[in-house]
Scaffold this motif. Structure first.
Motif, PDB file in Angstrom:
ATOM      1  N   LEU A  24       0.827  -1.205   0.000  1.00 32.74           N
ATOM      2  CA  LEU A  24       0.000   0.000   0.000  1.00 32.74           C
ATOM      3  C   LEU A  24       0.865   1.261   0.000  1.00 32.74           C
ATOM      4  CD1 LEU A  24      -2.628  -1.316   2.553  1.00 32.74           C
ATOM      5  CD2 LEU A  24      -3.008  -0.899   0.114  1.00 32.74           C
ATOM      6  N   VAL A  25       1.966   1.238   0.730  1.00 33.70           N
ATOM      7  CA  VAL A  25       2.887   2.375   0.710  1.00 33.70           C
ATOM      8  C   VAL A  25       3.542   2.488  -0.668  1.00 33.70           C
ATOM      9  CG1 VAL A  25       5.004   3.336   1.692  1.00 33.70           C
ATOM     10  CG2 VAL A  25       3.306   2.274   3.182  1.00 33.70           C
ATOM     11  N   GLY A  26       3.832   1.343  -1.289  1.00 36.86           N
ATOM     12  CA  GLY A  26       4.413   1.355  -2.625  1.00 36.86           C
ATOM     13  C   GLY A  26       3.506   2.018  -3.642  1.00 36.86           C
TER      14      GLY A  26
ATOM     15  N   LEU B 244       9.654   4.649   8.429  1.00 32.52           N
ATOM     16  CA  LEU B 244       9.029   3.394   8.026  1.00 32.52           C
ATOM     17  C   LEU B 244      10.020   2.383   7.459  1.00 32.52           C
ATOM     18  CD1 LEU B 244       6.368   1.831   7.614  1.00 32.52           C
ATOM     19  CD2 LEU B 244       6.181   2.934   5.379  1.00 32.52           C
ATOM     20  N   ILE B 245      10.814   2.793   6.467  1.00 32.67           N
ATOM     21  CA  ILE B 245      11.645   1.833   5.744  1.00 32.67           C
ATOM     22  C   ILE B 245      12.735   1.212   6.628  1.00 32.67           C
ATOM     23  CG2 ILE B 245      13.144   1.507   3.754  1.00 32.67           C
ATOM     24  CD1 ILE B 245      10.134   1.948   3.134  1.00 32.67           C
ATOM     25  N   PRO B 246      13.543   1.994   7.358  1.00 33.60           N
ATOM     26  CA  PRO B 246      14.550   1.345   8.215  1.00 33.60           C
ATOM     27  C   PRO B 246      13.944   0.539   9.347  1.00 33.60           C
ATOM     28  CG  PRO B 246      14.591   3.728   8.525  1.00 33.60           C
ATOM     29  CD  PRO B 246      13.718   3.469   7.350  1.00 33.60           C
TER      30      PRO B 246
ATOM     31  N   GLY C  47       6.367  -6.712  -1.612  1.00 37.80           N
ATOM     32  CA  GLY C  47       5.121  -5.974  -1.464  1.00 37.80           C
ATOM     33  C   GLY C  47       5.263  -4.546  -1.951  1.00 37.80           C
ATOM     34  N   PHE C  48       6.374  -3.912  -1.608  1.00 35.07           N
ATOM     35  CA  PHE C  48       6.662  -2.550  -2.078  1.00 35.07           C
ATOM     36  C   PHE C  48       6.795  -2.530  -3.595  1.00 35.07           C
ATOM     37  CE2 PHE C  48       9.468   1.289  -2.264  1.00 35.07           C
ATOM     38  CZ  PHE C  48       8.623   2.161  -1.593  1.00 35.07           C
ATOM     39  N   ASP C  49       7.463  -3.556  -4.153  1.00 34.23           N
ATOM     40  CA  ASP C  49       7.635  -3.646  -5.600  1.00 34.23           C
ATOM     41  C   ASP C  49       6.297  -3.707  -6.325  1.00 34.23           C
ATOM     42  OD1 ASP C  49      10.261  -3.907  -4.809  1.00 34.23           O
ATOM     43  OD2 ASP C  49      10.372  -6.059  -5.224  1.00 34.23           O
ATOM     44  N   VAL C  50       5.394  -4.550  -5.818  1.00 31.17           N
ATOM     45  CA  VAL C  50       4.078  -4.695  -6.463  1.00 31.17           C
ATOM     46  C   VAL C  50       3.321  -3.378  -6.421  1.00 31.17           C
ATOM     47  CG1 VAL C  50       1.852  -5.866  -6.325  1.00 31.17           C
ATOM     48  CG2 VAL C  50       3.951  -7.165  -5.985  1.00 31.17           C
TER      49      VAL C  50
ATOM     50  N   ALA D 298      -3.329   8.811  -0.393  1.00 25.21           N
ATOM     51  CA  ALA D 298      -3.593   8.987   1.038  1.00 25.21           C
ATOM     52  C   ALA D 298      -4.495   7.889   1.575  1.00 25.21           C
ATOM     53  CB  ALA D 298      -4.216  10.355   1.293  1.00 25.21           C
ATOM     54  N   VAL D 299      -5.477   7.481   0.773  1.00 25.63           N
ATOM     55  CA  VAL D 299      -6.375   6.401   1.177  1.00 25.63           C
ATOM     56  C   VAL D 299      -5.582   5.098   1.337  1.00 25.63           C
ATOM     57  CG1 VAL D 299      -8.368   5.005   0.497  1.00 25.63           C
ATOM     58  CG2 VAL D 299      -8.382   7.471   0.100  1.00 25.63           C
ATOM     59  N   MET D 300      -4.624   4.853   0.423  1.00 24.05           N
ATOM     60  CA  MET D 300      -3.824   3.630   0.477  1.00 24.05           C
ATOM     61  C   MET D 300      -2.969   3.572   1.750  1.00 24.05           C
ATOM     62  SD  MET D 300      -4.650   1.922  -2.244  1.00 24.05           S
ATOM     63  CE  MET D 300      -6.286   2.568  -1.888  1.00 24.05           C
ATOM     64  N   THR D 301      -2.298   4.654   2.077  1.00 20.41           N
ATOM     65  CA  THR D 301      -1.433   4.633   3.265  1.00 20.41           C
ATOM     66  C   THR D 301      -2.246   4.599   4.558  1.00 20.41           C
ATOM     67  OG1 THR D 301      -1.248   7.052   3.131  1.00 20.41           O
ATOM     68  CG2 THR D 301       0.503   5.755   2.116  1.00 20.41           C
ATOM     69  N   LEU D 302      -3.423   5.225   4.548  1.00 17.70           N
ATOM     70  CA  LEU D 302      -4.295   5.141   5.727  1.00 17.70           C
ATOM     71  C   LEU D 302      -4.750   3.707   5.946  1.00 17.70           C
ATOM     72  CD1 LEU D 302      -5.895   6.476   8.004  1.00 17.70           C
ATOM     73  CD2 LEU D 302      -7.729   6.924   6.341  1.00 17.70           C
TER      74      LEU D 302
END
Length: 430
Positions: free
Chosen positions: A241-243, A334-336, A361-364, A390-394
């Motif tokens: 979702l973050v990706g 988030l990433i580290p 997951g990030f790649d997809v 914004a909806v995806m990260t929420l």
């Protein structure tokens, strides 16, 4: 940075070489971001086609990540680092060669629909997919090697410091790429990004890997079967979702700025994000060793969501830069922290696989972001991309807070208050 004082001199030298290689990697990769969408557009591409080309980067990621993750455990971290930097050095030259190929246009029809396919766009898709090999290789091996080197009780701190290559590269690369493109054109951008890749290669060949237990071919764990483990599945879903949000940002921010008539050097947007990311990484790694990874992952998702909303609503250059800084803080936490979380949940023999699958997951998400967000831009505007993001990260935030541990009560405790991770591997088995 007291953790480095406790390390042996040879280990510090290896970490120094690894840090410079990582800096060159991210600067070489990010330096193309301000220029590449504009370069693709000059071949007659629309928003969806630009998104398709940029998203084809994920083809190399998705197809090569399982193999590179396995090689990281079986063949060693260093050979995989070299593969990633070779891709960084070669891909810009391939982009530069596209106009020198014969330009052909194919018209394909299906009913009332007509698709016009131009050979430069096809070549850019192929070369962009090859470029995806870089992250599939380098990021997995880099994260695994840093985790191998880090003392378990200082793992978050060391990962946090070594992950500074990302914001530093993201600060230097886009600013350099944006300046070179404006001053000298696309050729200089491609040449200098190749030079950075070569410097990274030189540094990498000087690194000596530490001795560790090596995964044997006969005891392979099926890559995708690890998704059955909640310890991997939830972080991977969250990063998907973050990706989606990051893919939309990385692909369309130059076009969004132009559509909104912002008088702003595009490279400064990436620089603002990188500076904020740099600052927050200096703090969260050490704090997570004490308070747990969960609260900082939660904060990262919150900052990411705020940043996407701010970009959606931005009406001035300063608002865009503030939103970029918020995104940088979100990514910097988030990433580290996800890398540290997966290091806690793995051993040296399966660390590459665990990192690789989680990052898939990030790649997809990046793969879906280009064409999906590009289609939204064609139907509406580039601005609306960030409202969807914004909806995806929420949604990612909600999933992490409620499912990051063995049940909802433990998940809320881990995500908001920190403490012990029930999926962490015992230090004695590392």
């Amino acid at each position: 940075m007291n953790v480095f004082v406790t390390l042996e001199p040879s280990l510090r030298r290896n970490l120094g070489a690894l840090f410079v290689a990582g800096l060159c990697f991210w600067a070489g990769l990010a330096g193309l971001l301000p220029a590449l969408p504009l370069y693709i557009e000059q071949f007659g591409a629309n928003g969806q086609q630009i998104g398709l080309v940029m998203a084809s980067f994920a083809i190399g990621l998705l197809t090569m990540r399982p193999l590179m993750a396995r090689w990281t455990d079986e063949q060693g971290r260093k050979p995989v680092l070299v593969i990633g930097l070779l891709a960084i050095a070669i891909a810009p030259l391939l982009y530069w060669l596209v106009p020198f190929f014969p330009q052909i246009t194919w018209d394909l029809s299906w009913g009332d629909h007509l698709w016009r396919i131009r050979s430069p766009i096809v070549l850019m898709i192929i070369f962009r997919a090859f470029h995806g090999l870089s992250i599939a290789s380098f990021v997995t091996a880099y994260s695994a090697l840093v985790a191998d080197l880090a003392p378990p009780n200082q793992r978050g701190e060391l990962i946090g410091y070594m992950s500074l290559v990302n914001p530093m590269g993201m600060a230097v690369g886009p600013a350099l790429g944006g300046y070179l493109q404006a001053a000298s054109g696309f050729t200089q951008v491609f040449v200098w990004m190749t030079v950075l890749g070569v410097i990274g290669l030189v540094c990498t060949v000087t690194i000596a890997e530490p001795k560790r237990a090596v995964a044997t071919v006969g005891r392979r764990t099926a890559f995708w079967s690890l998704l059955l483990l909640p310890a991997v599945r939830i972080p991977a879903l969250m990063l998907l979702l973050v990706g989606l949000a990051f893919g939309g940002l990385a692909t369309f921010i130059p076009l969004y700025a132009r559509e909104s008539n912002f008088a702003l050097n595009i490279g400064l947007i990436y620089t603002a994000s990188a500076i904020a990311s740099f600052g927050i990484r200096l703090l969260v790694g050490r704090a997570s060793d004490r308070y747990g990874r969960g609260p900082f992952i939660t904060l990262g998702l919150m900052f990411y969501t705020v940043a996407m909303v701010a970009l959606w609503l931005a009406q001035s250059e300063s608002a865009v830069l503030l939103a970029a800084a918020a995104q940088g803080m979100g990514g910097g936490m988030l990433i580290p922290m996800v890398a540290a979380l997966m290091a806690d949940r793995s051993t040296s023999t399966d660390r590459g696989l665990m990192f690789g699958l989680c990052l898939t997951g990030f790649d997809v998400g990046i793969a879906l972001a280009g064409p999906v967000m590009g289609h939204i831009a064609d139907l509406s505007s580039y601005r609306d991309i960030f409202g969807i993001a914004a909806v995806m990260t929420l949604l990612g935030l909600i999933i992490f807070v409620t499912t990051s541990s063995k049940d909802m009560d433990h998940s809320i405790q881990f995500a908001l208050r920190g403490g012990k991770d029930v999926y962490a591997v015992s230090n004695s088995t590392l």
